[in-house]
Design a protein around this motif. Structure first.
Motif, mmCIF file in Angstrom:
data_model
loop_
_atom_site.group_PDB
_atom_site.id
_atom_site.type_symbol
_atom_site.label_atom_id
_atom_site.label_comp_id
_atom_site.label_asym_id
_atom_site.label_seq_id
_atom_site.Cartn_x
_atom_site.Cartn_y
_atom_site.Cartn_z
ATOM 1 N N SER A 185 0.812 -1.224 0.000
ATOM 2 C CA SER A 185 0.000 0.000 0.000
ATOM 3 C C SER A 185 0.842 1.270 0.000
ATOM 4 O O SER A 185 0.314 2.363 -0.152
ATOM 5 N N VAL A 186 2.164 1.135 0.188
ATOM 6 C CA VAL A 186 3.027 2.315 0.251
ATOM 7 C C VAL A 186 3.258 2.871 -1.160
ATOM 8 O O VAL A 186 3.688 2.148 -2.063
ATOM 9 N N VAL A 187 2.951 4.156 -1.323
ATOM 10 C CA VAL A 187 3.136 4.833 -2.612
ATOM 11 C C VAL A 187 3.928 6.110 -2.363
ATOM 12 O O VAL A 187 3.566 6.912 -1.497
ATOM 13 N N ILE A 188 5.002 6.298 -3.119
ATOM 14 C CA ILE A 188 5.865 7.467 -2.949
ATOM 15 C C ILE A 188 5.751 8.377 -4.166
ATOM 16 O O ILE A 188 5.938 7.944 -5.304
ATOM 17 N N ASP A 189 5.387 9.625 -3.889
ATOM 18 C CA ASP A 189 5.447 10.677 -4.909
ATOM 19 C C ASP A 189 4.634 10.346 -6.157
ATOM 20 O O ASP A 189 5.120 10.491 -7.290
ATOM 21 N N GLU A 190 3.399 9.904 -5.963
ATOM 22 C CA GLU A 190 2.493 9.687 -7.098
ATOM 23 C C GLU A 190 1.180 10.402 -6.821
ATOM 24 O O GLU A 190 0.753 10.531 -5.666
#
Length: 425
Positions: free
Chosen positions: A133-138
């Motif tokens: 579930s971790v999303v970076i910079d989107e």
């Protein structure tokens, strides 16, 4: 820059490889060998078009030239650093200006990028984070608009956004992000790096002050120790800061231990309540359906008289003035249910309260408070209208009276807009 000497205003830099802080004093105190290591690493990073050292305040790339007159090294910003950084050192000249242009046009500082990737890594390792579930910079795109949070994840079953805050985010951006995430039911954590509280009598940077109040007067930061502990424990560890008795306090806290406001922002330590909030909390606790009994009633009323510096007024005087009954009536209107009364609803509370002749002088105050507490529907009932009509024919206490002073002291939020409205309303 001819005729000017560079000042050592850039107090600290951060090594993005080790995340260690190197102060200006530490840089100047290095041996020649140690300085050459820093100098070569900074030069190699510039040649590879990647920063190695960044400003500890704004997070933009810095390097360590020597001052021509003294030969002492100092930290200096590359071009592209924000000029509103209070440690800004100005544009480099000559060869430095040409080689430094590679950092122009960056959308975020290298420190900012490093921190959000660390946060993503730590969240991924935390067992409370929903897998994948971790999303970076989107971009997060919804019907209400779109934002690109630094990091987002589902944590403890709840969507959470982490926004990295260094030194330059302005209040309109902060509010827009908070409103968006709140509308989308995302919890929001503003996070900074290596926060250092201001010295005594100093003040926070405005951008830190804004998020301090967003987080119920808390600030959250990460540093080398919190990152190491997070990796050791496989859970996100933060450092929480708050103020108590005008002194900054701090402690380590797990992300899972935070309390969350209805706004969706977190706090670790609740601020000390204002006196009136604490007083009303203790009054409620002491009050049952038969009212507020002695000795608690006498103790609290004596405190009220002392707090307001009422001359020749003690708890007995306030009892004889029916102030305890008035407080319970106003609390009933504020809370939406009877307080200190066996009545079934607020209509019965007002009818019973106004049935006593010595309380007629409170009628205008009670009517006004009902409106401010958004209980206007009660005022529209015929029985309450009849009671008010009789009571309002008598002389009413005004805001400068004993009654008015007490009401304003105990319920300042309810009367906050009072001055903006007609005095006769």
């Amino acid at each position: 820059m001819a005729g000017k000497q560079f000042k050592r205003t850039l107090k600290r830099a951060i090594d993005l490889e080790t995340m260690l802080t190197i102060s200006s004093d530490a840089l100047m105190g290095m041996s020649k060998d140690e300085y050459q290591v820093v100098r070569r690493l900074a030069t190699r990073a510039r040649l590879d078009r990647r920063p190695r050292y960044v400003c500890g305040l704004c997070g933009h790339a810095v390097y360590a030239p020597r001052e021509g007159r003294t030969g002492q090294p100092y930290w200096k910003h590359h071009p592209g650093a924000p000029e509103d950084c209070s440690w800004w050192t100005g544009m480099p000249s000559g060869v430095d200006a040409v080689s430094g242009r590679q950092f122009d046009g960056a959308q975020e500082s290298p420190l900012h990028a490093k921190i959000k990737n660390i946060v993503g890594e730590l969240l991924t390792a935390d067992r409370r984070t929903k897998p994948e579930s971790v999303v970076i910079d989107e971009y997060l795109i919804t019907e209400g608009g779109r934002r690109r949070p630094d990091v987002r994840a589902v944590y403890d079953g709840v969507p959470v956004v982490v926004e990295v805050q260094l030194a330059t985010t302005q209040i309109p951006i902060i509010i827009q992000r908070e409103d968006f995430y709140d509308s989308e039911a995302y919890r929001l954590l503003w996070l900074t790096w290596n926060f250092e509280p201001p010295a005594a009598n100093g003040r926070l940077l405005s951008s830190f002050e804004d998020i301090f109040y967003s987080h119920n007067k808390n600030l959250f930061s990460m540093d080398n120790q919190t990152v190491q502990l997070s990796r050791q424990r496989n859970e996100v560890i933060l450092r929480a800061f708050w103020v108590r008795e005008n002194l900054w306090q701090s402690k380590l806290v797990g992300l899972h231990e935070l309390n969350w406001l209805s706004s969706g922002r977190a706090f670790a330590v609740a601020p000390k309540p204002h006196w009136h909030e604490d007083f009303l909390a203790r009054w409620r606790a002491a009050t049952g359906e038969h009212g507020t009994p002695r000795p608690e009633r006498g103790t609290l009323l004596a405190e009220l008289a002392d707090k307001l510096s009422l001359i020749d007024v003690d708890d007995r005087t306030l009892e004889e003035a029916d102030i305890d009954s008035l407080i319970n009536c106003l609390l009933s209107l504020l809370d939406g249910h009877p307080v200190g009364s066996r009545q079934k609803n607020l209509v019965e509370v007002l009818n019973t309260f106004l049935n006593v002749e010595r309380r007629y002088r409170f009628a205008r105050l009670v009517r006004r408070f009902s409106e401010l507490a958004e209980r206007k529907e009660i005022l529209e009932t015929k029985s309450v209208q009849r009671k008010l009509e009789v009571a309002l024919n008598e002389k009413q206490d005004d805001p400068e009276s004993l009654t008015g002073r007490i009401a304003l002291a105990l319920f300042p939020e309810a009367f906050a807009s009072r001055q903006k409205k007609s005095p006769s309303s």
